[in-house]
Design an enzyme around this catalytic site. Structure first.
Site, short mmCIF file in Angstrom:
data_model
loop_
_atom_site.label_atom_id
_atom_site.label_comp_id
_atom_site.label_asym_id
_atom_site.label_seq_id
_atom_site.Cartn_x
_atom_site.Cartn_y
_atom_site.Cartn_z
N LYS A 176 1.93 -3.50 6.79
CA LYS A 176 2.48 -3.79 5.50
C LYS A 176 3.93 -3.59 5.28
CE LYS A 176 -1.62 -4.29 3.42
NZ LYS A 176 -1.69 -5.75 2.58
N TYR A 234 -2.09 -1.08 10.83
CA TYR A 234 -2.33 -1.56 9.51
C TYR A 234 -1.23 -1.48 8.76
CZ TYR A 234 -3.90 -1.92 4.78
OH TYR A 234 -3.86 -2.02 3.44
N SER A 252 0.72 -1.08 -0.01
CA SER A 252 0.15 0.13 -0.03
C SER A 252 0.80 1.23 0.12
CB SER A 252 -0.76 -0.04 1.36
OG SER A 252 -1.24 1.28 1.42
#
Ligand code: NAD
Ligand code: UDP
Length: 337
Positions: free
Chosen positions: A153, A149, A124
């Site tokens: 990643k 989150y 991302s």
């Protein structure tokens, strides 16, 4: 060539499955349906008129994933299987670290055991963090993420890169997505968030279909031309086609490689609302509220590398994104239910 889509029943996975099948690949989907619906598999088969091998499987579970590798000659893995709600990750960090990191390690272990040498990973733009200038370029150092989150990643990128250092035969393609929106042009598959949508476009389309009263726009005092945040929205079909290019590239490449997948053109929240209204002739009620914690004012991609190396570029317009979103939502007002 057989491609395993871990988390392939979800929003990005289902659209990627369609593009892979249309390009002649065999698709195996493994998903625990924690954020998706089995009906997506039927819809993928309906769109493509091709069969998908599917497993209900928790990708954390090595015994289960090993069976999938044992029963299928997997040539490439695409790892979509992750939890992705930023706000929830702040409240339940351990669940995010456990799920996102353990799925990655299980896949890498099974790949090593069964001699699969290619993995494409759903990363991302969030890994660029708060420090980098815009537009984001792959050569930039990763930044400080504002939530668990994002850190999952960033950590998973590191784990995958380390694995490719240890095994020089391994091809690791890290795809840094910007903001995917829209739906397949058939209206048969699309984004179907469980509960209240966190993301802008599904929220707008649920207001349009009458499931929500109004959109709340988080902040109108950002240093942008209309005061609302700007993002690089990319049509889901363009993003899915980027995966087909990445799979082709992975098969003839070794080592880690990063690609941004975006359009390079940012739009503000108000521009998205206006574009949706214009494309579909529907009024979207909205109200301004406070900024959402962790949101950056604006960022977008430099996707020159994907164009140069993968021969990939996004071609669909914001109008396409708005029309296709609405085509999916109006034909499936309650998603796959
Ligand atoms: P999604 O939730 O629709 O798809 C993820 C899929 O993974 C779901 O079908 C879910 O059921 C499955 N899954 C989760 N944990 C699993 C597990 N342990 N075992 C088996 N299946 C599991 O999300 P999406 O939008 O399709 O995103 C796919 C990937 O891309 C995610 O990793 C996400 O973090 C990443 N990503 C998404 C965006 C975005 O805006 N949608 C942006 C950047 C990165
Ligand atoms: N946004 C908003 N209202 C919503 C959801 C999102 O105003 O209900 C804004 C959000 O503040 C951000 C932009 O829309 O500026 C895109 O948010 P999204 O969650 O879709 O993607 P992000 O860029 O945060 O991953």
């Amino acid at each position: 060539m057989n491609v395993l889509l871990a988390g392939g029943a979800g929003y990005i996975g289902s659209h990627t499955a369609v593009e892979l099948l249309n390009s002649g690949y065999n698709v195996i989907i493994a998903d625990n349906y924690s954020n998706s619906d089995k009906k997506a598999i039927d819809r993928i088969e309906k769109i493509t008129d091709k069969k998908v091998i599917s497993y209900t499987a928790d990708i954390i579970d090595k015994i289960v994933v090993s069976e999938i590798f044992k029963n299928n000659q997997i040539d490439v893995v695409i790892h979509f299987a992750g939890l992705k709600a930023v706000g929830e990750s702040v409240k339940k960090p351990l669940i995010y670290y456990r799920n996102n990191i353990d799925t990655t390690i299980t896949l890498l272990e099974c790949m090593a055991e069964y001699g699969c040498k290619n993995i494409v990973f759903s990363s991302s733009a969030t890994v660029y963090g708060e420090e980098n200038d815009i537009p984001y370029v792959e050569t930039m150092k990763k930044g400080t993420c504002s939530n668990p989150y994002g850190w999952t990643k960033s950590m998973m990128e590191q784990i995958l890169s380390d694995a490719s250092v240890a095994d020089s035969e391994l091809s690791v393609i890290l795809l840094r997505y910007f903001n995917p929106i829209g739906a397949h042009e058939s209206g048969l598959i699309g984004e179907d968030p469980k509960g209240i949508p966190n993301n802008l476009m599904p929220y707008i389309s649920q207001v349009a279909v009458g499931r929500r009263d109004h959109l709340t726009i988080f902040g109108n005092d950002y240093p942008t031309k209309d005061g609302t945040c700007r993002r690089d929205y990319i049509h889901i079909t363009d993003l899915a086609k980027g995966h087909v290019k990445a799979v082709e590239y992975a098969a003839k490449h070794k080592g880690p490689e990063i690609f941004n997948l975006g359009t390079g053109t940012p739009y503000s929240v108000l521009e998205i609302v206006n574009a949706f209204e214009k494309a579909n002739n529907i009024k979207i009620k909205y109200e301004f509220d406070e900024r959402r914690s962790g949101d950056l004012p604006e960022f977008w991609a430099n996707s020159d590398k994907a164009q140069r190396v993968l021969d990939w570029t996004a071609t669909r317009t914001l109008e396409d994104m708005c029309k296709d979103t609405w085509n999916w939502q109006k034909n499936n007002p309650n998603g796959y239910e």
